[in-house]
Design an enzyme around this catalytic site. Structure first.
Site, PDB file in Angstrom:
ATOM      1  N   ARG A  54      48.469   4.210  70.870  1.00 14.34           N
ATOM      2  CA  ARG A  54      49.173   5.483  69.846  1.00 14.34           C
ATOM      3  C   ARG A  54      48.345   5.153  68.826  1.00 14.34           C
ATOM      4  O   ARG A  54      47.943   6.256  67.978  1.00 14.34           O
ATOM      5  CB  ARG A  54      50.528   5.471  70.021  1.00 14.34           C
ATOM      6  CG  ARG A  54      51.056   6.199  68.928  1.00 14.34           C
ATOM      7  CD  ARG A  54      52.557   6.796  69.012  1.00 14.34           C
ATOM      8  NE  ARG A  54      53.324   5.513  69.724  1.00 14.34           N
ATOM      9  CZ  ARG A  54      53.800   4.577  68.952  1.00 14.34           C
ATOM     10  NH1 ARG A  54      53.480   4.447  67.749  1.00 14.34           N
ATOM     11  NH2 ARG A  54      54.694   3.467  69.543  1.00 14.34           N
ATOM     12  N   TYR A 106      48.127  33.169  63.332  1.00 10.10           N
ATOM     13  CA  TYR A 106      48.298  32.671  64.734  1.00 10.10           C
ATOM     14  C   TYR A 106      49.884  32.610  64.958  1.00 10.10           C
ATOM     15  O   TYR A 106      50.734  31.991  64.285  1.00 10.10           O
ATOM     16  CB  TYR A 106      47.753  31.302  65.053  1.00 10.10           C
ATOM     17  CG  TYR A 106      48.131  30.970  66.325  1.00 10.10           C
ATOM     18  CD1 TYR A 106      47.549  31.381  67.457  1.00 10.10           C
ATOM     19  CD2 TYR A 106      48.971  29.856  66.871  1.00 10.10           C
ATOM     20  CE1 TYR A 106      47.736  31.115  68.957  1.00 10.10           C
ATOM     21  CE2 TYR A 106      49.318  29.275  67.973  1.00 10.10           C
ATOM     22  CZ  TYR A 106      48.710  30.037  68.998  1.00 10.10           C
ATOM     23  OH  TYR A 106      49.117  29.645  70.284  1.00 10.10           O
ATOM     24  N   ASP A 178      42.831  26.471  58.779  1.00  5.53           N
ATOM     25  CA  ASP A 178      42.930  26.557  60.100  1.00  5.53           C
ATOM     26  C   ASP A 178      41.805  27.222  60.396  1.00  5.53           C
ATOM     27  O   ASP A 178      41.324  28.385  60.488  1.00  5.53           O
ATOM     28  CB  ASP A 178      44.100  27.381  60.813  1.00  5.53           C
ATOM     29  CG  ASP A 178      43.847  27.398  62.139  1.00  5.53           C
ATOM     30  OD1 ASP A 178      42.948  26.969  62.773  1.00  5.53           O
ATOM     31  OD2 ASP A 178      45.026  27.487  62.999  1.00  5.53           O
ATOM     32  N   LYS A 203      40.356  25.784  71.818  1.00  3.32           N
ATOM     33  CA  LYS A 203      39.523  26.817  71.709  1.00  3.32           C
ATOM     34  C   LYS A 203      38.061  26.728  71.723  1.00  3.32           C
ATOM     35  O   LYS A 203      37.446  26.277  72.822  1.00  3.32           O
ATOM     36  CB  LYS A 203      39.712  27.927  70.649  1.00  3.32           C
ATOM     37  CG  LYS A 203      41.436  27.735  70.339  1.00  3.32           C
ATOM     38  CD  LYS A 203      41.964  28.511  71.354  1.00  3.32           C
ATOM     39  CE  LYS A 203      43.707  28.490  71.558  1.00  3.32           C
ATOM     40  NZ  LYS A 203      44.202  28.658  70.240  1.00  3.32           N
TER      41      LYS A 203
END
Ligand code: PLP
Length: 401
Positions: A54, A106, A178, A203
């Site tokens: 992690r 979005y 973004d 995407k």
């Protein structure tokens, strides 16, 4: 590492070379996938640099270094999804802080800002970030961040990044962009002075509709350190197999993006001429609002476009009659997808707000894939013709009754 004495100057080269020369022990060209969650310590107080996955994982590190370099920042971070990345960045803010946000956003980001951030004491004002004055007017003494998408999703509104960044810097406010729609191939907001870039790597970066991932890049070390603390503390990191899959995708980004936008321009021009289409939103079309600003800050248009059919009644039959283009949420993959934002991505936005930003019930969003453009146009043509015939017949029936 790339050979010290050779400097890669073109981003296409950097894409293709991701992960190569990172493993001197084996010379592996494809980045190895390190599944190990834990790493042995040679002795007390000594670490190989890797302790627990992690905190740091070699495969994730390769991806994070790559995206940092591609975006022109100091450090990159990989998350389990785009939303995890955005939520991770919003962790920089807290009780009493205020954000200014693009009003045409979005849907998932809108939901996070509207429904989750208020519980953490963070407020937000939605403005048209295309209007710099609107951003200035929305500033409050407690404003800590400006969050922007450009072009926006789905109406492709353009924000002048340099102008917004100038305002933000003057008021000591972080600018977050973004960059999902453009990717670092076409637009690099950190090089214009933005502080943080976020991506839904699900995407274009992944590009094949087969990996859910988010990426963040910070321009400066101080912000990067705070994001790293949050990433490790919250733990929504991207698994090593998905890191590998994402790197595999990014290697071909330039080729895919060139084809996406070549196709998108041809499809947009065809749609703009079609009598059943009332509006086409695509920055590549002459007359698209903000086109000049877009071209001053990006080196292409991308592969996303939206269009309005002249009657809402056409939407349902059009979607039903498409044979090649898939009716599905998401974007940026090699396969063309069509979305109905009013019912899908933007469903969580109240109707009057949604319609006021142009996301009407007649708007469809098309993620133009890398298929042959003629096949895409033929599919749209046959589906539009069939849909028009159907509603024409219904209209005749209604008049007859
Ligand atoms: C899809 C998307 C997101 C969310 O990313 P996920 O990977 O689905 O969590 C955020 N911003 C934009 C612009 C997107 O298209």
């Amino acid at each position: 590492m790339i050979e010290e004495d050779f400097k890669m100057t073109h981003i296409e080269t950097k894409f293709a070379q991701i992960g190569n020369r990172r493993d001197p022990q084996t010379g592996s060209v494809s980045s190895p996938i390190y599944l190990s969650t834990t790493y042995s310590h040679p002795q007390l107080g000594v670490s190989t640099g890797f302790d627990y996955t992690r905190t740091k994982n070699p495969t994730r590190q390769t991806l994070e270094d790559a995206i940092a370099e591609l975006e022109g920042g100091v450090r990159g971070f990989a998350y389990a999804s785009g939303m995890a990345a955005i939520a991770g960045v919003f962790g920089l803010f807290g009780q009493g802080d205020h954000l200014i946000v693009s009003h045409d956003l979005y849907g998932g980001t809108y939901r996070l800002i509207e429904q989750i951030l208020p519980k953490q004491g963070i407020s937000a004002t939605f403005v048209d970030t295309g209007e710099v004055q609107a951003v200035e007017q929305a500033l409050q003494p407690n404003t800590k961040g400006i969050f922007v998408e450009t072009p926006t999703n789905p109406t492709m509104r353009i924000t002048d990044l340099s102008a917004i960044i100038e305002v933000a810097q003057r008021h000591n406010v972080l600018t977050i962009v973004d960059n999902t729609f453009m990717t670092p191939y076409l637009q690099r907001p950190l090089t214009l002075g933005a502080d943080i870039v976020v991506h839904s790597a699900t995407k274009y970066l992944g590009g094949h509709n087969d990996v859910l991932a988010g990426l963040v890049v910070a321009r400066e070390t101080e912000v990067a350190d705070r994001i790293y603390f949050l990433q490790n503390s919250i733990g929504a990191t991207l698994g090593p197999q998905d890191c590998w899959l994402l790197m595999r995708g990014i290697k071909t980004l330039a080729l895919r993006m060139d084809r996406h936008q070549e196709n998108a321009l041809l499809v947009a021009e065809w749609l703009a001429e079609h009598p059943a289409i009332s509006t086409v939103y695509f920055p590549g079309l002459f007359g698209h609002e903000g086109r000049d600003i877009h071209l001053s800050q990006a080196r292409g248009y991308g592969g996303m476009l939206s269009f309005e059919v002249e009657s809402e009644a056409l939407v349902e039959p059009l979607l039903r009659h498409l044979k090649l283009i898939t009716f599905a949420e998401s974007l940026g993959g090699v396969e063309s997808l069509i979305t109905y934002p009013a019912r899908q991505t933007h469903f969580d936005i109240p109707e009057e707000i949604r319609v006021s930003v142009g996301v009407t019930n007649s708007l469809l969003r098309l993620s133009v894939g890398i298929e042959h453009h003629s096949d895409l146009i033929d599919d749209l043509a046959q589906a539009l013709a069939a849909a028009e015939k159907e509603i024409g017949a219904k209209g005749a029936q209604a008049r007859h009754d």
